[in-house]
Every structure is written in C-alpha cells, then in structure tokens.
Design a protein around this motif. Structure first.
Motif, PDB file in Angstrom:
ATOM      1  N   GLU A   9      18.108  53.627  49.735  1.00 55.75           N
ATOM      2  CA  GLU A   9      18.332  53.828  48.299  1.00 55.75           C
ATOM      3  C   GLU A   9      18.942  55.194  48.025  1.00 55.75           C
ATOM      4  O   GLU A   9      19.818  55.333  47.161  1.00 55.75           O
ATOM      5  N   SER A  10      18.518  56.199  48.779  1.00 55.09           N
ATOM      6  CA  SER A  10      19.044  57.548  48.568  1.00 55.09           C
ATOM      7  C   SER A  10      20.548  57.595  48.821  1.00 55.09           C
ATOM      8  O   SER A  10      21.301  58.176  48.033  1.00 55.09           O
ATOM      9  N   TYR A  11      20.983  56.978  49.902  1.00 55.28           N
ATOM     10  CA  TYR A  11      22.410  56.986  50.230  1.00 55.28           C
ATOM     11  C   TYR A  11      23.219  56.277  49.149  1.00 55.28           C
ATOM     12  O   TYR A  11      24.245  56.795  48.684  1.00 55.28           O
ATOM     13  N   VAL A  12      22.762  55.095  48.754  1.00 54.81           N
ATOM     14  CA  VAL A  12      23.499  54.307  47.769  1.00 54.81           C
ATOM     15  C   VAL A  12      23.556  55.043  46.432  1.00 54.81           C
ATOM     16  O   VAL A  12      24.609  55.092  45.773  1.00 54.81           O
ATOM     17  N   GLN A  13      22.452  55.634  46.020  1.00 53.48           N
ATOM     18  CA  GLN A  13      22.430  56.349  44.740  1.00 53.48           C
ATOM     19  C   GLN A  13      23.354  57.563  44.766  1.00 53.48           C
ATOM     20  O   GLN A  13      24.099  57.808  43.802  1.00 53.48           O
ATOM     21  N   GLN A  14      23.327  58.310  45.853  1.00 48.95           N
ATOM     22  CA  GLN A  14      24.195  59.492  45.944  1.00 48.95           C
ATOM     23  C   GLN A  14      25.662  59.087  46.024  1.00 48.95           C
ATOM     24  O   GLN A  14      26.531  59.770  45.463  1.00 48.95           O
ATOM     25  N   LEU A  15      25.943  57.982  46.697  1.00 49.23           N
ATOM     26  CA  LEU A  15      27.320  57.495  46.767  1.00 49.23           C
ATOM     27  C   LEU A  15      27.810  57.116  45.373  1.00 49.23           C
ATOM     28  O   LEU A  15      28.934  57.457  44.982  1.00 49.23           O
TER      29      LEU A  15
END
Length: 656
Positions: free
Chosen positions: A284-290
């Motif tokens: 979730e962290s990667y997708v949100q930051q992307l």
C-alpha cells in the motif's frame, strides 16, 4: 617462464598424441588435439596464469574480431552463418520458411531505421497521440485530460515494456511448479535509468525547439528521480512474504489501483476472478506514494516517461548499419523472435542426419555425470540426513537432458498452426516487429491456462539468441544445437575430449539444479523446506570460498557450478579409465584441464580495449578460470604447481 619437461612433451605431441587415447578415429582426434594445443601459449607459466597459458594463442587462430570476441561468440557466429545459409536455400519452399524470409528481408532491406515509425504504429493500439507528435508544442496535449496511464502501461507490456511503475511476469507457484500465475512487483530499483543528455538529444531529434526540449527534459528527469527514489526505498525495506491471491482479494488488498482494468488491457480480455496472482513487495505504501507522484506530474510528462522507457527498450530492435552488414544481426533477431521455427530450420537442414548418433552419445555422457554425482552424494561430505540425501537424489534422477529446444517429431503443419496469427511481409519491418513482440507476450500469457503444452521451453528473446546450454526450471538441462559441433563437440571425439569440454559444460549446468537459488525447489519445481535445510550445509564451502574471493551470491553460485562441474567431468572419466603408466596419465590430465578451459577462450586484449563490462554472474573469463580451476585437487599435481605460485591452492574448497 618456460614450461617444465612434461608440458613441453605435451605441447610437442601434436598428431602423435592420438595413439595414447582410447579412440576409434585416430586422425580425427589427433587433428582436434592439434587445434587445442595451437591455442596454448607455452611462454606463459600455467601455475602462474593458467588462462593465459591455455588460451594465450586463441586470438591468433580466431581473428574475426568484428563478429566475435570469445569462443561462445564464435560458436554463435558459426551457428548464425549456418542458419542464414539454410534460410537462403529453403525460403522458396514456402511454409514456415517463407515467413522467416519475409521478416529477414524486411529487416535487411530497411531504409533509415527510425523508432518514430514504431511509435506511430502503436498509436491506434493505445488509442492516443504521443505528445511528441503534436503539431504545435505550445498547445495542450489532446490526451491530457483523459490519459489512462494504467491501460497504456498494460498495453505496452504486450510489446515487451516491463518494469516501469509495475513489473509484471508470468511465474510458477511456489507450492506447485506446474501451475502458472501472474506476478506483480514494484518497479525494480536497478531499472535502466533515463539519461538527461540522451533525453534532450532525442527531443531535439524529434524536432522540438531546444529551449522547450530543456524544459520537457527537466520535468521528465524530475519524475525519473522521484520514481527511482521510491523504488530504492522499497529495496531497503525487508522483503515481505510472497502473497498469493485472487483478483478480488488483490483489489481489496490494494484498492488504489483498478486491477481488473489493468489485467483486461494486459490480457486483451476480462480476467478470470479465480486467476491466481502473486504479489511481491507491492504494498500500500508503494502504491500510495506512486499515486502522489502522479498527482504532482502532468499526464503529458507521464506519457513521455512511458514513451522514452519504450524507446530505450526498443532501440536494440532496430537493424543498424548499412544493408550489407545486416545479414547476421537480422538473423539473430529471428532467433529471438521465432526460436521454434529457427530450431526447426536447423534441425531439418543440418542436425537430423546426425541426431541419432549424437543424441545417444550425449545421453551417455549425461548419464555418466549423473552417476558420478550420485557417488559424491553417497560419500556424504556435507553430512546430509537420509531425508536430505533422498531429496537431492530424487531431483538428480529426474533431471533430464533436452537436446535442441524442439518438441519431438514436430511437423511443418504443427509449426504453421503455432504461428498462424502472424502475417509477415517483405516490406513491413515495423509491422512485423510489433507482431512478433506481441506474439511472444501472448504465448507467455497462454501459460496461465495451465493446459498441457508441447515439450518446448519458451525463452525471452535475449536468451533465445544464445547457443549456450542452460539449466531450465522444468528440471532439465537445455542443450541448444549451436554447441553440438566443432570446435566444441563431435560424437567421434574420444571420451577424454568429450568429458573435458562439453562434459564440463553439462556438469556445470547439472550442478545449477543444486545451487544457492535452485536447491530450495524439488524435483517437481515446488518450494521445499528440505531444500532449505540442504542449503544450510553449503555454509562451510561458502565461507571457504569467500574468505579468498569476494563473491556475491550470483558469482558464488556460478563458481560452485564451475568447481563441482569440473570435479564431475574429471572423475567420471579418470575414475574409470583403463590403467595407464603415470607419465601418460599426467599427459591426459594436463590435456583435460587445458581443453576444459578453451570454451572460454577470448581476445581479452580487445575486450579490455572495448571496455566491455564484467559479467556479474561469472566474472571475466580469465578471472573465472584462474579463480576456480585451482580448486580441483588434481590441478596442481597435473602441472606440478608449488607453494607460492598463483595457481597453487593449498586447501581446495569442496562442496559435495
């Protein structure tokens, strides 16, 4: 330094050496030995630099540095030349040969190769206009408001673009090696970066005003920096467990992305809700930051980012140079894009007449190597438990040798059915190229149906262009046709010469079934904790080897395969050779070690001059040989190496 008397005798034997070998064709073997010895530089002391000794004169005998720089390159060049000759002879026969010829001619005769032609052809498929083709760059891009980055990314995956924002592959399940799933990962941290000057030059080459090109480049490099920073953050995080889920479960796990939309565009049909997916470190962290990065970036810049990443991926797909020099490069493209058809061409034109004899000899060689590995396993140097021994033995006994990557008894009609969706034309290189790129991806996606397939292993284009043998996941050693000819192999060679060179190569690949990465997968390709237990027994070898050589896991795994492979090839011959006097045995052992190296002979001076980067898996040829060959306990004895000499290893690092 000059060699010692026994070496001078060996080098002086030439044709006279043949009588000491148990061979059926004296003259044939003698000529082969003569060629081996012509590559030797006897002015080099073998105990100081064995590679330069065994390969020092290779460049004098193989001088075509425009086409190859080492023995693997020479074997590929020879194989490519044979394929080209076969295609030129067969193309008028129609069928699959006509399809191959159409692509070859379109590649060979292309005028002024240009990547923008590929971009134009993709526009209807992507349902957009690339912003680089705007008639007025001061105006807003027509797709700015409705640009669908996710669908564009998925569609470009069909043409080979991967590892941008999301890396997606077809993979096997850990618990069931015969079942394929879709694997999703973040963009990898070591993805090929965009280079600022290259991007600026490309903008200008497309006709963009230089000042505007600088502004566009600055925006693009800002996005590149942000994405690279994000992916490096992900790399530093602890590796999470591999998550296996269905599409609805993935959507619930990562709701920020419409995964059904992505997969529909990727697969060109609505995905099955029960289709299994594997997710690795995509959180979730990667997708949100992307997504936060995307909010700060215009759609035009995101599209440019995808476009330039695509151009980076496609640049090697264009036939460069003048038409007169394109024959082999275009032939190599065919090997990558239509490998099954090219294997069929070589089989029918060259290999079929010697298949029976050659295949039988190779299977006997492989069996001897496997039996020797069993003997090592029974010695139990690693002190494996009975369960661990049984685990290794099961995989060893089920490991097979696949000679030539062709289904048995493949017919022309079956081949035409396999390629039926292709419509290749003599004068349409760009259309042909996109068809073949998409064809490969569709064949890969068909694995997801988990239906029985031919006995054929689909490789990516880069690997398919190589003739080198390889251990494949289906518990087999794949031996392409290209190495099954002189100066590497012929079924008429003596057993010593067969074991020394191709025997070592096969033993090296056999050992890869049990290396640091593959030992945890059992005979059926399933992840197995018993394999993990066996892996713990490798610690003494790893400690021994890395105490002398600074080897990362990739290099260590390859070095393991060298050391064990050399032991298997040597012992499977010398442990069973008829009794000979000590002097003759010494000569044979010297010849074995010399010949075992020569498939790695290279023009090292030219390689250094061209600043060719080191192979991260194997290391440079010379370093690899001088690092691993002395680990064999008979090496120093064969050449009478003594303490203090570089090739003298007082305590060899033994694995099995």
């Amino acid at each position: 330094m000059k060699c010692r008397p026994e070496m001078q005798l060996l080098l002086g034997l030439s044709l006279g050496f043949a009588w000491t070998l148990a061979i059926s064709d004296e003259q044939f073997n003698a000529q082969f030995v003569d060629q081996v010895l012509r590559n030797v530089n006897d002015s080099v002391e073998p105990c100081v630099d064995f590679y330069s000794y065994a390969c020092g004169n290779w460049s004098e005998n193989y001088k075509d540095t425009e086409n190859y720089l080492d023995m693997p390159g020479y074997m590929d060049y020879k194989y490519n030349t044979q394929l080209l000759g076969a295609l030129q002879m067969q193309h008028q026969q129609g069928g699959i040969y006509d399809m191959l010829w159409s692509y070859y001619v379109s590649c060979r005769d292309l005028n002024e190769p240009a990547l923008n032609e590929l971009l134009h052809l993709l526009e209807p498929q992507l349902q957009l206009e690339w912003p680089i083709f705007k008639s007025n760059h001061s105006e807003i891009w027509r797709n700015e408001t409705e640009f669908d980055w996710l669908a564009t990314l998925a569609k470009l995956r069909s043409y080979g673009l991967n590892g941008v924002f999301i890396k997606q592959d077809v993979n096997v399940r850990r618990e069931n090696g015969s079942h394929y799933v879709i694997m999703l990962m973040p963009q990898i941290a070591d993805a090929t970066p965009l280079i600022e000057q290259n991007i600026l030059d490309l903008y200008v080459a497309f006709g963009v005003d230089e000042q505007l090109a600088r502004n566009l480049t600055a925006k693009l490099m800002q996005l590149e920096w942000q994405v690279a920073n994000l992916t490096h953050q992900m790399e530093l995080q602890p590796m999470s467990n591999l998550i296996e889920c269905t599409l609805p479960e993935l959507q619930q796990h990562l709701p920020q992305i419409n995964w059904s939309h992505y997969l529909t565009n990727l697969l060109e049909q609505p995905p099955d809700a029960l289709q299994l997916l594997q997710v690795s470190t995509l959180n979730e962290s990667y997708v949100q930051q992307l997504q936060q990065i995307f909010k700060q970036t215009s759609n035009e810049t995101i599209c440019y980012y995808l476009m330039f990443k695509l151009l980076y991926a496609l640049i090697d797909e264009l036939p460069m140079g003048v038409k007169e020099t394109r024959s082999i490069p275009c032939l190599m493209q065919l090997r990558g894009h239509m490998p099954l058809a090219m294997h069929f061409l070589y089989e029918t034109h060259y290999y079929s007449e010697r298949r029976e004899v050659t295949d039988a000899a190779l299977q006997r060689l492989q069996q001897k190597l496997s039996l020797q590995f069993e003997r090592l396993l029974q010695q139990n140097h690693l002190q494996l438990s009975a369960e661990e021994q049984a685990y290794v033995l099961e995989e060893l006994r089920s490991l097979r040798l696949k000679i030539g990557n062709l289904p048995p008894r493949l017919t022309m009609q079956q081949l035409l059915e396999y390629y039926k969706d292709l419509q290749l034309h003599d004068n349409d290189f760009y259309g042909n190229k996109l068809q073949l790129l998409q064809f490969y991806q569709r064949r890969e996606q068909q694995l997801l149906a988990n239906k029985p397939t031919w006995d054929y292993y689909q490789q990516d284009a880069f690997v398919a262009r190589s003739s080198s043998p390889v251990k494949i996941f289906q518990n087999a050693v794949l031996l392409p046709h290209g190495y099954l000819q002189l100066p590497l192999y012929d079924a008429r060679l003596s057993q010593l010469l067969q074991h020394a060179q191709l025997g070592f190569i096969l033993a090296h690949e056999l050992q890869h079934a049990f290396d640091l990465f593959h030992i945890v997968y059992d005979a059926r390709g399933n992840y197995n904790t018993t394999g993990l237990a066996v892996l713990q027994h490798f610690a003494n070898f790893s400690s021994c080897y890395t105490s002398v050589h600074n080897a990362q896991q990739l290099l260590l795994s390859e070095s393991m395969s060298d050391i064990v492979g050399l032991r298997l090839a040597f012992a499977s011959y010398f442990d069973h050779v008829e009794s000979v006097d000590k002097h003759s045995l010494l000569q044979q052992q010297q010849l074995f070690f010399i010949n075992s190296v020569q498939f790695l002979c290279a023009n090292m001076q030219q390689i250094r001059a061209d600043s060719i980067t080191e192979d991260v898996e194997h290391g440079m040829h010379n370093e690899r040989v001088n690092r691993n060959w002395p680990q064999h306990e008979h090496f120093a004895k064969a050449f009478n190496c003594t303490v203090g000499q570089a090739m003298y290893q007082p305590h060899s690092c033994r694995l099995w």
